[in-house]
Write a protein that holds these residues in place. Sequence first.
Motif, PDB file in Angstrom:
ATOM      1  N   GLU A  27       5.252  14.288  -9.877  1.00  0.00           N
ATOM      2  CA  GLU A  27       4.181  14.708 -10.784  1.00  0.00           C
ATOM      3  C   GLU A  27       3.148  15.579 -10.065  1.00  0.00           C
ATOM      4  O   GLU A  27       2.627  16.544 -10.636  1.00  0.00           O
ATOM      5  CB  GLU A  27       3.507  13.477 -11.395  1.00  0.00           C
ATOM      6  N   ILE A  28       2.840  15.225  -8.828  1.00  0.00           N
ATOM      7  CA  ILE A  28       1.903  16.052  -8.052  1.00  0.00           C
ATOM      8  C   ILE A  28       2.477  17.448  -7.854  1.00  0.00           C
ATOM      9  O   ILE A  28       1.783  18.455  -8.003  1.00  0.00           O
ATOM     10  CB  ILE A  28       1.601  15.384  -6.689  1.00  0.00           C
ATOM     11  N   LYS A  29       3.775  17.494  -7.559  1.00  0.00           N
ATOM     12  CA  LYS A  29       4.442  18.779  -7.323  1.00  0.00           C
ATOM     13  C   LYS A  29       4.467  19.643  -8.572  1.00  0.00           C
ATOM     14  O   LYS A  29       4.290  20.874  -8.511  1.00  0.00           O
ATOM     15  CB  LYS A  29       5.867  18.534  -6.829  1.00  0.00           C
ATOM     16  N   THR A  30       4.640  19.017  -9.739  1.00  0.00           N
ATOM     17  CA  THR A  30       4.753  19.759 -10.993  1.00  0.00           C
ATOM     18  C   THR A  30       3.403  19.935 -11.707  1.00  0.00           C
ATOM     19  O   THR A  30       3.329  20.541 -12.773  1.00  0.00           O
ATOM     20  CB  THR A  30       5.736  19.054 -11.948  1.00  0.00           C
ATOM     21  N   GLY A  31       2.326  19.361 -11.130  1.00  0.00           N
ATOM     22  CA  GLY A  31       0.991  19.519 -11.712  1.00  0.00           C
ATOM     23  C   GLY A  31       0.723  18.638 -12.907  1.00  0.00           C
ATOM     24  O   GLY A  31      -0.177  18.927 -13.700  1.00  0.00           O
ATOM     25  N   THR A  32       1.488  17.567 -13.070  1.00  0.00           N
ATOM     26  CA  THR A  32       1.310  16.674 -14.224  1.00  0.00           C
ATOM     27  C   THR A  32       0.749  15.306 -13.829  1.00  0.00           C
ATOM     28  O   THR A  32       0.653  14.409 -14.658  1.00  0.00           O
ATOM     29  CB  THR A  32       2.649  16.464 -14.952  1.00  0.00           C
ATOM     30  N   PHE A  33       0.365  15.157 -12.576  1.00  0.00           N
ATOM     31  CA  PHE A  33      -0.087  13.850 -12.088  1.00  0.00           C
ATOM     32  C   PHE A  33      -1.430  13.468 -12.690  1.00  0.00           C
ATOM     33  O   PHE A  33      -2.382  14.241 -12.674  1.00  0.00           O
ATOM     34  CB  PHE A  33      -0.197  13.883 -10.559  1.00  0.00           C
TER      35      PHE A  33
ATOM     36  N   GLU B 207     -13.138   9.973  -9.099  1.00  0.00           N
ATOM     37  CA  GLU B 207     -13.520  11.218  -8.441  1.00  0.00           C
ATOM     38  C   GLU B 207     -12.587  12.365  -8.816  1.00  0.00           C
ATOM     39  O   GLU B 207     -13.025  13.481  -9.085  1.00  0.00           O
ATOM     40  CB  GLU B 207     -13.527  11.023  -6.922  1.00  0.00           C
ATOM     41  N   PHE B 208     -11.281  12.079  -8.831  1.00  0.00           N
ATOM     42  CA  PHE B 208     -10.324  13.137  -9.141  1.00  0.00           C
ATOM     43  C   PHE B 208     -10.376  13.561 -10.605  1.00  0.00           C
ATOM     44  O   PHE B 208     -10.090  14.704 -10.944  1.00  0.00           O
ATOM     45  CB  PHE B 208      -8.901  12.701  -8.774  1.00  0.00           C
TER      46      PHE B 208
ATOM     47  N   GLN C 119       0.853  -1.187   0.000  1.00  0.00           N
ATOM     48  CA  GLN C 119       0.000   0.000   0.000  1.00  0.00           C
ATOM     49  C   GLN C 119       0.886   1.232   0.000  1.00  0.00           C
ATOM     50  O   GLN C 119       1.801   1.350   0.819  1.00  0.00           O
ATOM     51  CB  GLN C 119      -0.900   0.031   1.238  1.00  0.00           C
ATOM     52  N   ILE C 120       0.627   2.119  -0.956  1.00  0.00           N
ATOM     53  CA  ILE C 120       1.374   3.367  -0.967  1.00  0.00           C
ATOM     54  C   ILE C 120       0.410   4.497  -0.633  1.00  0.00           C
ATOM     55  O   ILE C 120      -0.761   4.438  -0.978  1.00  0.00           O
ATOM     56  CB  ILE C 120       2.072   3.621  -2.321  1.00  0.00           C
ATOM     57  N   SER C 121       0.901   5.493   0.053  1.00  0.00           N
ATOM     58  CA  SER C 121       0.054   6.616   0.451  1.00  0.00           C
ATOM     59  C   SER C 121       0.726   7.924   0.085  1.00  0.00           C
ATOM     60  O   SER C 121       1.962   8.037   0.118  1.00  0.00           O
ATOM     61  CB  SER C 121      -0.243   6.555   1.951  1.00  0.00           C
ATOM     62  N   PHE C 122      -0.084   8.902  -0.272  1.00  0.00           N
ATOM     63  CA  PHE C 122       0.407  10.213  -0.678  1.00  0.00           C
ATOM     64  C   PHE C 122      -0.746  11.206  -0.569  1.00  0.00           C
ATOM     65  O   PHE C 122      -1.911  10.808  -0.435  1.00  0.00           O
ATOM     66  CB  PHE C 122       0.951  10.176  -2.118  1.00  0.00           C
ATOM     67  N   THR C 123      -0.442  12.467  -0.612  1.00  0.00           N
ATOM     68  CA  THR C 123      -1.455  13.500  -0.533  1.00  0.00           C
ATOM     69  C   THR C 123      -1.622  14.168  -1.890  1.00  0.00           C
ATOM     70  O   THR C 123      -0.648  14.595  -2.507  1.00  0.00           O
ATOM     71  CB  THR C 123      -1.076  14.567   0.513  1.00  0.00           C
ATOM     72  N   TYR C 124      -2.870  14.208  -2.358  1.00  0.00           N
ATOM     73  CA  TYR C 124      -3.164  14.818  -3.656  1.00  0.00           C
ATOM     74  C   TYR C 124      -4.383  15.717  -3.510  1.00  0.00           C
ATOM     75  O   TYR C 124      -5.430  15.270  -3.033  1.00  0.00           O
ATOM     76  CB  TYR C 124      -3.425  13.726  -4.702  1.00  0.00           C
ATOM     77  N   GLN C 125      -4.227  16.980  -3.909  1.00  0.00           N
ATOM     78  CA  GLN C 125      -5.294  17.979  -3.806  1.00  0.00           C
ATOM     79  C   GLN C 125      -5.874  18.042  -2.394  1.00  0.00           C
ATOM     80  O   GLN C 125      -7.077  18.154  -2.185  1.00  0.00           O
ATOM     81  CB  GLN C 125      -6.405  17.688  -4.831  1.00  0.00           C
TER      82      GLN C 125
END
Length: 360
Positions: free
Chosen positions: A52-58, A72-73, A16-22
Amino acid sequence: MDARQRGITIRGTSAQISFTYQGVRCRESIPIPPTKTAQKELALKLQSIKYEIKTGTFDYNRHFPYSKKAKEFRKNRPDLYTIKEALISWLQRNQAKLQLSTLQDYNSAIYHHLIPTFGNLTISELTASKIKEWLSELPCSNKRKSNILTPLRQMFEELYLDEIIDKNPLSRVKNLPNKTREPEPFTQEEITKILNELTGQEKNLIQFAFYSGLRTSELIALRWQDVEIEQNRIFIKQAHVRGQLKVTKTKSGKREVILQPQAKEALFNQQIFTKKHNEIVFHDPQTNEPWKNDQPIRKNVWIPALKRAGIKYRNPYQTRHTFASTLLSRGEKPLWVAQQMGHKDWSMIIKVYGRWIPQI
């Protein structure tokens, strides 16, 4: 796996990987073989996601195509969210509050026109010029074109109000003007010829249509409980649309209609056929059941009668035009005629029937 690798938890043959997006904490499970190489690749994948999240390309859907969160996203990414997805989602959210006939219209517009034409485009790819070009080649009336655009308009308006898009391309696409067909009312001589070709319930139905001005949907939904022959009036409270009984759409549609002598005569004659049921007034004599819609009336009653009478074909709606033009020609006030017809005001009467209003 290095225990210091934050955001990764190994669970047997999956991780399981976790990260924060929006601003949302996301957790996604990925099946991996229990090897160090696979674990290293997973760490690189997480790094790539964060970059990619940092650069807005995710693109959530590219990394996790089967994730519920991906769907949803995508709604928040007009450059990724397709018009097909948006229309289907919009329809699912709104169908419970739509009348059946409206829902059928929207389904037809969405699945037969909008999705086949624009479905694969993303929200951000649709432009006013593309819509206008398509409309110019669409082989149907302006009114139909406007109706087809309605669900697309409402869907884009929701996206705009939810601040998912900054501009709504539909705001630059105006509904095309409706071309009002010139009424072709029947003369009294023509009415007499048509009625002479009919008998029984069929004659009562058409005679009542000529002298009541009801829409066909109102005509086939009329109940005996809403008829007061002795008081020379009927009450219009419902309509039969696409197999469903429903209340009239507007306050003006729900109205009292004064019976003209010929309309009263038709109802009087119809009593022996259906009054005992005390329900729907007009029945199809071939089935002994209420008329389901206007198609069997047009096909089995109206068209044959006009042919036998040698009368130029006009659609059954012209009985309504005949009613209005007759009342106006004999000097009835336009506002009263509008009320009898179920219009909210007399502007439509002036626009459509102006040449039958006597000049004072």
